[in-house]
Design an enzyme around this catalytic site. Structure first.
Site, PDB file in Angstrom:
ATOM      1  N   LYS A  71       0.831  -1.163  -0.049  1.00 50.79           N
ATOM      2  CA  LYS A  71       0.116   0.073  -0.076  1.00 50.79           C
ATOM      3  C   LYS A  71       0.588   1.230   0.155  1.00 50.79           C
ATOM      4  O   LYS A  71       1.499   1.431   0.409  1.00 50.79           O
ATOM      5  CB  LYS A  71      -1.361  -0.041   1.402  1.00 50.79           C
ATOM      6  CG  LYS A  71      -1.668   0.968   1.498  1.00 50.79           C
ATOM      7  CD  LYS A  71      -3.231   1.271   2.805  1.00 50.79           C
ATOM      8  CE  LYS A  71      -3.628   2.082   2.656  1.00 50.79           C
ATOM      9  NZ  LYS A  71      -2.841   3.429   3.387  1.00 50.79           N
ATOM     10  N   SER A  95      -2.236   5.110  -3.250  1.00 45.40           N
ATOM     11  CA  SER A  95      -2.456   5.755  -2.134  1.00 45.40           C
ATOM     12  C   SER A  95      -1.227   6.471  -1.663  1.00 45.40           C
ATOM     13  O   SER A  95      -0.113   6.191  -1.789  1.00 45.40           O
ATOM     14  CB  SER A  95      -2.733   4.489  -1.386  1.00 45.40           C
ATOM     15  OG  SER A  95      -3.367   5.234   0.603  1.00 45.40           O
ATOM     16  N   HIS A 121      -1.855   7.433   1.303  1.00 46.22           N
ATOM     17  CA  HIS A 121      -1.911   7.229   2.929  1.00 46.22           C
ATOM     18  C   HIS A 121      -3.056   8.938   3.355  1.00 46.22           C
ATOM     19  O   HIS A 121      -2.578   9.690   4.304  1.00 46.22           O
ATOM     20  CB  HIS A 121      -0.507   7.746   3.942  1.00 46.22           C
ATOM     21  CG  HIS A 121      -0.479   6.948   4.936  1.00 46.22           C
ATOM     22  ND1 HIS A 121       0.024   5.681   5.409  1.00 46.22           N
ATOM     23  CD2 HIS A 121      -0.782   7.328   6.157  1.00 46.22           C
ATOM     24  CE1 HIS A 121      -0.095   4.891   6.316  1.00 46.22           C
ATOM     25  NE2 HIS A 121      -1.029   6.474   6.852  1.00 46.22           N
ATOM     26  N   ARG A 144      -1.022  11.939   4.150  1.00 51.04           N
ATOM     27  CA  ARG A 144      -1.075  12.262   5.513  1.00 51.04           C
ATOM     28  C   ARG A 144       0.517  11.902   6.023  1.00 51.04           C
ATOM     29  O   ARG A 144       1.405  12.739   6.866  1.00 51.04           O
ATOM     30  CB  ARG A 144      -1.965  11.370   6.918  1.00 51.04           C
ATOM     31  CG  ARG A 144      -3.297  11.801   7.147  1.00 51.04           C
ATOM     32  CD  ARG A 144      -3.860  11.122   7.470  1.00 51.04           C
ATOM     33  NE  ARG A 144      -3.651   9.840   8.697  1.00 51.04           N
ATOM     34  CZ  ARG A 144      -3.878  11.007  10.244  1.00 51.04           C
ATOM     35  NH1 ARG A 144      -4.489  12.315   9.851  1.00 51.04           N
ATOM     36  NH2 ARG A 144      -3.652  10.572  11.101  1.00 51.04           N
ATOM     37  N   ASP A 150      -7.105   3.912  -2.826  1.00 50.73           N
ATOM     38  CA  ASP A 150      -7.462   4.717  -1.466  1.00 50.73           C
ATOM     39  C   ASP A 150      -7.391   6.646  -1.706  1.00 50.73           C
ATOM     40  O   ASP A 150      -5.921   7.157  -1.459  1.00 50.73           O
ATOM     41  CB  ASP A 150      -6.210   4.270  -0.566  1.00 50.73           C
ATOM     42  CG  ASP A 150      -6.234   4.630   0.467  1.00 50.73           C
ATOM     43  OD1 ASP A 150      -8.218   5.117   0.777  1.00 50.73           O
ATOM     44  OD2 ASP A 150      -5.152   4.719   1.283  1.00 50.73           O
ATOM     45  N   GLY A 151      -8.603   7.173  -1.477  1.00 52.06           N
ATOM     46  CA  GLY A 151      -8.012   8.391  -1.495  1.00 52.06           C
ATOM     47  C   GLY A 151      -9.882   9.078  -1.629  1.00 52.06           C
ATOM     48  O   GLY A 151     -10.039   9.161  -2.922  1.00 52.06           O
ATOM     49  N   ASN A 152      -9.853  10.103  -0.682  1.00 49.38           N
ATOM     50  CA  ASN A 152     -10.649  10.315  -0.340  1.00 49.38           C
ATOM     51  C   ASN A 152     -12.292   9.596  -1.119  1.00 49.38           C
ATOM     52  O   ASN A 152     -13.278  10.264  -2.053  1.00 49.38           O
ATOM     53  CB  ASN A 152     -10.880  12.289  -1.781  1.00 49.38           C
ATOM     54  CG  ASN A 152     -10.098  12.937  -0.894  1.00 49.38           C
ATOM     55  OD1 ASN A 152      -9.759  12.314   0.270  1.00 49.38           O
ATOM     56  ND2 ASN A 152     -12.036  14.051  -0.609  1.00 49.38           N
ATOM     57  N   VAL A 153     -12.952   8.240  -0.906  1.00 50.46           N
ATOM     58  CA  VAL A 153     -13.519   7.874  -1.298  1.00 50.46           C
ATOM     59  C   VAL A 153     -15.072   8.287  -0.698  1.00 50.46           C
ATOM     60  O   VAL A 153     -15.018   7.811   1.176  1.00 50.46           O
ATOM     61  CB  VAL A 153     -13.673   6.150  -1.393  1.00 50.46           C
ATOM     62  CG1 VAL A 153     -15.476   5.606  -1.970  1.00 50.46           C
ATOM     63  CG2 VAL A 153     -12.787   5.879  -2.740  1.00 50.46           C
ATOM     64  N   ARG A 154     -15.643   9.418  -0.927  1.00 50.49           N
ATOM     65  CA  ARG A 154     -17.236   9.587   0.039  1.00 50.49           C
ATOM     66  C   ARG A 154     -18.175   9.580  -0.305  1.00 50.49           C
ATOM     67  O   ARG A 154     -19.193   9.392  -0.217  1.00 50.49           O
ATOM     68  CB  ARG A 154     -16.957  11.138  -0.182  1.00 50.49           C
ATOM     69  CG  ARG A 154     -15.729  11.502  -0.181  1.00 50.49           C
ATOM     70  CD  ARG A 154     -15.356  11.337   2.014  1.00 50.49           C
ATOM     71  NE  ARG A 154     -14.035  11.539   2.428  1.00 50.49           N
ATOM     72  CZ  ARG A 154     -13.322  11.503   2.306  1.00 50.49           C
ATOM     73  NH1 ARG A 154     -13.016   9.696   2.159  1.00 50.49           N
ATOM     74  NH2 ARG A 154     -11.697  11.447   3.196  1.00 50.49           N
TER      75      ARG A 154
END
Lengths: 346, 346, 346, 346
Positions: free
Chosen positions: D212, D234, D236, D239, D267-271
């Site tokens: 990851k 990703s 992270h 961060r 991975d990132g801002n899945v809203r």
């Protein structure tokens, strides 16, 4: 004393001259010259921020750069990170005056040395300020660089001699100060220079000669021809001409033309370690830093300056680890994507 | 009396008709026609601001343009800087009425002359306003230009004769006023013109004839064919048609086609000296300026106008020094980078 | 009663369901479905606004289009301007309920006719609302169009028959309602349609059949193949799928493919006359308008609707004068510049 | 308990550690590490949001995908939607501590299973947190994946063995944690890995091995060569490194190179559901989700997590209906338009 304390103290002591904003983007202080802002509507300062922010890092995690070496050699002096303190004067007029001019320049020069790098000192409408800078360099046994305003050549050469006497490592002019309103207001004319005038300056000293304020390829080539040892790609922090391009807009093209022939320094909105990496990737050999150093000095004298620079060093190291750069010369264009250019391939 | 005083007085005297904002960007006054804003949602005014802001200057410091000459010759008249005061009327309806119409036009015409340039005077639904402008031109011994609304040709020709009698340097129509709501509301029809109608106008007088309100290449070519001496690239400050392009979006293409065949003036959001330089670099021979002149007049009558224009002159000179332009004809495309076009090479 | 009064009354009577904002851009009402906003984070509504705003008009003043003809013929009916009232239901659930459903649909249908155009009526989870619309069409002697939700074909055909009985000019489905949450919540399944299902619908009636909710070239081609008389390029005002493209993003490509084979209507953020001109220039034959019509109805019943549409007509005429379009078919791509595409030539 | 209640409770219980903003865009929490924000000025988090928002869906309504199948098989496990709960630790330090570490990881793992998918558990400076995650996996009879920080290889292998004992489906490292400040502060060094080190890790276990934190093509290729079963594109959550590109900026190029050779997770801002569709269209096989899962856990323990994931499933299904995708493998590049690239053809 930690970074937060230093910034809080600086904010308090600068009494609104600088708000030490969360994002140092030129918005709150637009037009505050004298002061800490960009001139006019502040668009040059804002563009400096915006252009640099649009340059993105390529995160890389599979490599062996686990403990990067951040050091470089500039003017035959090894420094711990490719960041030099920028020439700044006018503690009273620009920063609120909590520090005397001498206190400020001492903090800048000594704090930089404590942190493993060096400072440039500046010149101003008030000629005492130049002397204050030389005093600091003398105290530091010559570990500093004297930058002179683009006055008449005879006056500059006089000032170069004084810098030589103080033992400075290098000298130069901030030719981007050619339009400084504060100078004109005080009857101390400054202006652009011709190639011939620059040649006269570079040949007047054996010290490395720096020309600060190069913002186009043509001038970079002329600076090399004039015999400069280094150029600083800078628009004077957006304080001399409203609405101009940012250093990060022009650096790449300039480096394409003169890299290797002259030391390339970049100056503009360096606020964290990653910004150093961005400028190096665009072609700089090192960067200058101004406003954060002022916060350090106002918040904690030389120790405040050291704290600021140490933090840059840690952040730069971290950014190098996370982009896979084992040393400064490993930082190249593949480490960044320039969203200003609109198109990208990873 | 200084610039700050003038602006503060103007803000006070204009009672909200104009807020004299820090950034004059069309946001606060959107929709205020009558008033000082752009029409509709104000998008044309906002685009004028945005497009011009995205044109950046190339800072240049190595050259010999130490004391640039800002003067130009327009309509065989030498003026100290390539800025002409734009035709504006409606002191009561648009600006709050602190000045009478005659006071406003006197301030504009006399202040411009005091500052070494000239003014255009305007026309309006109230025909007295056109006369007020001619009165000012007469007082100035003819040093002024009369701009007439795009009424019926017979009415325009009548007004041209009156302008000739007042000794005006030149006459013209602001054809971009073709859609002015205030005119229609007062039963004074205005409208676009055909090539034939324009020919009738240009041939009705020996004075240079100006067509203000050209925003596409096709119209520029037609204006030349109609015998115009000058065109003004203008969208009437965003006050006649919402959502249109800015002068700085279209000027370059227009200049490519008609430069040299006709005098090209540009009008839109000129707020500082650098804006003049930008429009010249895009192909204009000179610019018009409206809102800042109003601030000058409201804040200090003719002396206020002079102060505003003198400041433009100083800023323009400074911008020319810092971009290496020794005179107006040295200002070319290499002095700017148009970020609206998305791609750039320095 | 003037436009300002109507909007103020509408704002008051809609009790926050719609704030009748200065700029109707989807920000304040984001997520308000039911209500007047876009679904989810409101990004589709916001994109509709932004994309249309980025399409700019080319101001043109030298021509003979002094009194443009704004009329068009749609479904063999001449209308005074290329704007049709969009199908809207749910006065209580979406608008606050000051008007009953019947009052709303009467105002929309009758006001549109008074202003020289026609309205579409809609369908809803509550089947009474469809009947209310047909009642209004009946009162108008059939001068209206009935739009049905994408229910099961048998249910749609049943509703088509009812529309035929009411004398409607045309019928259709708003297939973009396929994902309407409010329908699903009420156990009235809606969904996409296959080509075969559409063919069954178009062949079930002799009336012109409209498919509303086409947002890609592929669907436009299928709609033609299915025998539709008209398509509406629409994302349902951003109310069915968050994060999708705007009608003005896709219209040009769709028109390139099917123009002339089918009537093309465009629907999305039509807020002033110039917006109609933009959509026509991108390839539409006419536009739909929803939210402003609601303001008209809530602020002044049928007379409010008439006032809103009359204002569109005046603005459109003005925009046509200032872009040199003597009639609707003169409006073409040369009248606009699409800044969404990043590059432009005038 | 509904979604709104869960979010409100979460907001309350997280005491400002997360504001559960209307738009989760990284602005309010910028710099809050520890906490829920992006590091530094938060630019990476903000770019994740902005880049994903600029990817638009192509609404499509004529097709037969009326009841799409959202399920996929990942690591030989069928899950109801292509969304896996991301590894998150630090309930006290990052989220305010309303839940104990064990309560959080139980909620994440059990809630995910209840909703028909699986969770990853994480590792931290506090080694107990890794054990908490394994406890949850054990309770779930091994239905979970253990992600380990990029510690020294020997330490990782030790942790892999523990994961095997807990029956985990797969293991991996979040190599993007290489620069985590919180780890360094606690004397638990983490860092990047060489290809050889990665090979040692993948060959130490028979479980599928996940890497990851891949953000460039070069690393993706190296991950495949190292024997990884899956990569997670990703940064992270913004961060670890300020100012870097977003996963949606780099995913397409990465997929072009390694799709089919390795499972690609993004991975990132899945809203919302549409975000899953976007990542799949760009080349992912499934996505990870972190912050919304935390809201679910804090607002309603495992049932809150289930509610959040069920909502994603419904939204994804709706987005698939409205873009015409009958199953996950039907989702391709034609379903989106990437406005980040500036040009588009529908």
């Amino acid at each position: 004393m930690n970074l937060k304390d230093v910034k809080n103290l600086a904010r308090e002591r600068m009494k609104g001259y600088c708000r030490v904003c969360k994002e140092c983007n030129g918005v709150a202080c637009a037009g505050e010259v004298p002061g800490m802002g960009g001139c006019g509507s502040g668009e040059s300062f804002k563009r400096n921020y915006e252009s640099l922010r649009n340059i993105k890092l390529v995160l890389k995690t599979i490599h062996d750069a686990k403990d990067p070496d951040t050091s470089v050699e500039i003017f035959k002096t090894k420094i711990d990170l490719p960041l030099i303190t920028a020439p700044v004067t006018g503690s009273s007029i620009n920063m609120g005056g909590y520090l005397t001019e001498q206190e400020y320049s001492d903090a800048a020069v000594m704090g930089s040395i404590k942190a493993g790098t060096i400072a440039m000192t500046g010149d101003s409408a008030n000629p005492d300020f130049y002397i204050a800078g030389l005093n600091s360099i003398k105290k530091a046994n010559g570990k500093g660089i004297a930058i002179i305003k683009p006055r008449e050549n005879s006056k500059i050469i006089e000032n170069i001699k004084k810098a030589e006497e103080s033992g400075a490592l290098a000298v130069g002019i901030d030719i981007d100060g050619a339009g400084l309103i504060t100078m004109a207001l005080n009857g101390q004319p400054v202006g652009p220079k011709t190639l011939e005038e620059l040649k006269e300056l570079t040949s007047s000293t054996n010290l490395p000669f720096i020309i600060k304020g190069i913002m186009c390829v043509e001038d970079a080539v002329l600076a090399v021809e004039a015999g400069a040892s280094a150029i600083v790609v800078s628009n004077h922090g957006g304080r001399v001409l409203n609405n101009c391009l940012a250093p990060s807009d022009v650096l790449e093209d300039i480096a394409k033309e003169v890299k290797g022939k002259v030391t390339i320094l970049a100056d503009g909105n360096v606020r964290e370690g990653a910004d150093i990496l961005k400028y190096i990737a665009l072609g700089a050999d090192a960067v200058l830093c101004a406003r954060p150093i002022i916060w350090g000095a106002y918040g904690g004298y030389d120790d405040g300056v050291k704290l600021i620079i140490d933090n840059f060093k840690n952040e730069l190291k971290q950014a190098m680890i996370l982009t896979g750069c084992k040393d400064i010369k490993s930082i190249d264009k593949n480490k960044i994507v320039n969203l200003n250019k609109g198109i990208f391939n990873i």
